[in-house]
Design an enzyme around this catalytic site. Structure first.
Site, mmCIF file in Angstrom:
data_model
loop_
_atom_site.group_PDB
_atom_site.id
_atom_site.type_symbol
_atom_site.label_atom_id
_atom_site.label_comp_id
_atom_site.label_asym_id
_atom_site.label_seq_id
_atom_site.Cartn_x
_atom_site.Cartn_y
_atom_site.Cartn_z
ATOM 1 N N LYS B 96 0.926 -1.421 0.033
ATOM 2 C CA LYS B 96 0.167 -0.059 -0.293
ATOM 3 C C LYS B 96 0.814 1.240 0.065
ATOM 4 O O LYS B 96 1.575 1.354 0.855
ATOM 5 C CB LYS B 96 -0.989 0.019 1.190
ATOM 6 N N ASN B 205 -9.128 1.289 10.391
ATOM 7 C CA ASN B 205 -7.926 1.426 11.540
ATOM 8 C C ASN B 205 -8.637 1.829 12.637
ATOM 9 O O ASN B 205 -8.956 1.309 13.684
ATOM 10 C CB ASN B 205 -6.759 1.528 11.146
#
Ligand code: SF4
Lengths: 367, 254
Positions: B96, B205
């Site tokens: 990522k 997250n």
């Protein structure tokens, strides 16, 4: 506008009059705003805001949780030398103090680094006094190159340098700079730094910016609370941080709130800073600069440090010795000041876990 | 079965989770389990392979696909270096790309991200760039070889929901790549909303890590993601902006 000029614009502010004008409504308004400006920040540092500490704490806790989560990075300082040409009236390494002076040889530095590494640390700060003769930039650079292999992050807390000197140290492997202005009030600055290069206020103030221009990854700034009325000092620290963040957006900023500690040597006039005061400064920082980290050193007691964790602490020092060679060498030097939290690394890690936070040793490496 | 394909990998779960903000590494396996996730992102800046206790990778089941991220990178060059290190450290070939040179809001730098995507895709990485939702930039990332794009819903850690909704909708409509809404999703309802809009997946997250019960919250996000996906596939009834006339107005036109 430089940081120096920015701070200068507030020098003529009548703080007493401003604080006297702060109403409870004004504080509540600052607390509901999604982001606050310089004036709101000053309101949160006012004596009246002491009645809103819990509200401030709730807000700071939420900001910290969203920005940094439940993690606290542990680091430790490594003293390379305590030779110093300055005469800071609050420091045991003051050149007029008759203390045992010492400088680590490169061999000793590696030994000390290994001892620290074996305690688990991956982030360290290298410290020296100010002596270009005993600890020239080339010596610091050699130390960094030598011990780089043991650590993922090396910060420096040394005398202010020129931009290209910072560049050299960054190339050698340093990624962070800690430099405390100690006191932002110019008059007090002059009194507590009576001689030596450190008496140059502006040169010290602009050091963080020179390092930022050289591409340093992180900068930690702070005022030594107690040298001058703390509300103003905290305000100037916040302004300095804001200036750095606005002008160097890639910089990772940390604010420290050291309070003056007992040490060997001369007397300095000390303004009282209570634990409650320190908490207020810290909360105001967090609300004013949500992305700035907060560092709490072992100058504070174990119990107090533990209670500060949920208020936004992102970094804590552990297993600190303020002596040159304090981790590995038998023949140690005199210490710079007395520490208050003498727990072992393991004890501190446990305490952080008990608070529901994750103590971490590695959070960065220069890639 | 409705599966999500990224690169050559087929995924059943459309919820990706982060690992950065938890109170302990020990809780991670439980959150992974309850959330049903198959892809977990890890910041290489925090991975310490030399320490068994500290190494976060030891807490992630081998059957989970690791998505190391380049958090900490300020330029394409740094991101590329981190990606290569991650691969060398045994984190697989997914990456990522996170290039952030604004530490105040943590907004991604699309320009540098495109450059890093191009280099890494050529090297065989499965590249998932984190981005500001801009159609032209998303196209550039696709051309550069991205396997999916990850537009932000709101700044990292803000928990504000999909503030960039109109832009994300355009990406969903126009792009032929999976769209994974990343950052800003603060509640399961936000995840459901993204999925109802037609996003292919979501990454969460802070909302899980900073909740009172991350294990239960992981499950809540799993259910919300599934509900949103099901709603999307069942074709939501169109929202009406104008009241429907009760009797025809054009009935006279025979
Ligand atoms: S504070 Fe630093 S500069 Fe001042 S006397 Fe101590 S070691 Fe020297």
């Amino acid at each position: 506008m430089s940081a120096y000029e920015k701070i200068a614009t507030y020098e003529t502010l009548d703080f007493a009059a401003f604080f006297a004008s702060v109403t409870e409504d004004r504080i509540r308004y600052a607390l509901i705003k999604p982001s606050i400006n310089e004036e709101d920040f000053l309101c949160l540092l006012s004596p009246q805001a002491e009645n809103y500490l819990e509200e401030m704490a709730q807000k700071a806790h939420k900001i910290a949780l969203n920005q940094f989560g439940r993690t606290v990075v542990l680091y430790t300082p490594m003293y390379l030398a305590n030779y110093c040409v300055n005469a800071c009236t609050y420091c045991g390494y003051n050149s007029s103090n008759e203390i045992k002076r010492k400088k680590l040889s490169l061999e000793d530095a590696e030994k000390e680094a290994l001892a620290i590494r074996n305690q688990g640390f991956r982030h360290i700060i290298l410290l020296t006094g100010e002596s270009r003769t005993h600890t020239p930039v080339s010596y610091i650079k050699d130390c960094i190159s030598l011990i780089k292999k043991y650590f993922s992050s090396i910060s420096i807390e040394i005398y202010p340098l020129e931009q290209q000197e910072y560049r050299q140290l960054i190339e050698a492997g340093a990624d962070g700079l800690t430099i405390y202005q100690e006191v932002y009030n110019k008059d007090t600055y002059k009194t507590v730094h009576p001689k030596g290069p450190k008496s140059n206020y502006q040169y010290r103030l602009e050091a963080a910016e020179r390092a930022a221009k050289s591409g340093i990854h992180s900068v930690s700034i702070g005022a030594l609370l107690g040298l001058s009325p703390w509300r103003q000092e905290a305000f100037f620290t916040g302004l300095h941080g804001q200036y750095l963040q606005d002008n160097y957006p890639a910089l990772e900023l940390t604010l420290s709130t050291p309070r003056i500690r007992p040490h060997k040597g001369t007397e300095t006039k000390i303004y009282e800073v209570t634990e409650k005061n320190l908490v207020q400064a810290m909360l105001a920082y967090k609300i004013f600069l949500p992305r700035a980290g907060i560092n709490i050193t072992t100058r504070e007691s174990a119990e107090f440090r533990d209670n500060l964790i949920p208020l936004g602490v992102t970094k804590m020092s552990a297993a600190v010795s303020t002596q040159v060679g304090g981790h590995s060498i038998e023949d140690k030097s005199t210490s710079q000041f007395d520490i208050a939290d003498g727990r072992t690394v393991e004890e501190i890690r446990c305490a952080i876990r008990e608070k529901g936070y994750n103590p971490i040793f590695k959070d960065w490496e220069p890639f | 079965m409705d599966k999500l394909q990224i690169g050559s990998t087929e995924l059943e779960s459309r919820l990706l989770i982060g690992t950065g903000k938890y109170s302990s590494n020990e809780i991670l396996p439980q959150v992974i389990e309850s959330s049903g996730t198959q892809v977990v992102t890890v910041a290489l800046r925090r991975v310490d392979i030399t320490s068994s206790e500290e190494n976060i990778l030891n807490f992630i089941d081998k059957k989970i696909t690791l998505l190391p991220n380049t958090s900490g990178a300020r330029t394409a060059e740094e991101a590329v270096r981190i990606a290569r290190l991650a691969q060398a450290a045994g984190c697989g070939n997914w990456i990522k790309i996170e290039v952030i040179s604004d530490n105040k809001y943590l907004l991604p730098d699309n320009y540098e991200t495109i450059k890093a995507t191009e280099i890494l895709a050529k090297e065989g990485f499965v590249v998932l760039p984190y981005m500001n939702p801009d159609l032209m930039d998303a196209k550039r990332m696709a051309d550069a070889g991205a396997a999916a794009v990850m537009p932000l819903g709101a700044p990292i850690g803000s928990n504000r929901g999909i503030k960039t909704k109109e832009m994300v909708r355009i990406l969903i409509d126009e792009m032929n790549l999976p769209i994974i809404v990343d950052a800003g999703l603060g509640a399961p309802s936000h995840a459901a909303e993204a999925m109802e809009m037609g996003a292919d997946a979501v990454l969460v997250n802070t909302a899980i890590a900073s909740s009172g019960d991350p294990v239960a919250m992981g499950e809540a996000f799993k259910l919300a993601t599934e509900a949103g996906r099901k709603a999307y596939l069942s074709r939501l009834g169109p929202q009406r902006t104008v009241a429907e006339a009760s009797s025809p107005l054009t009935g006279f036109l025979r």
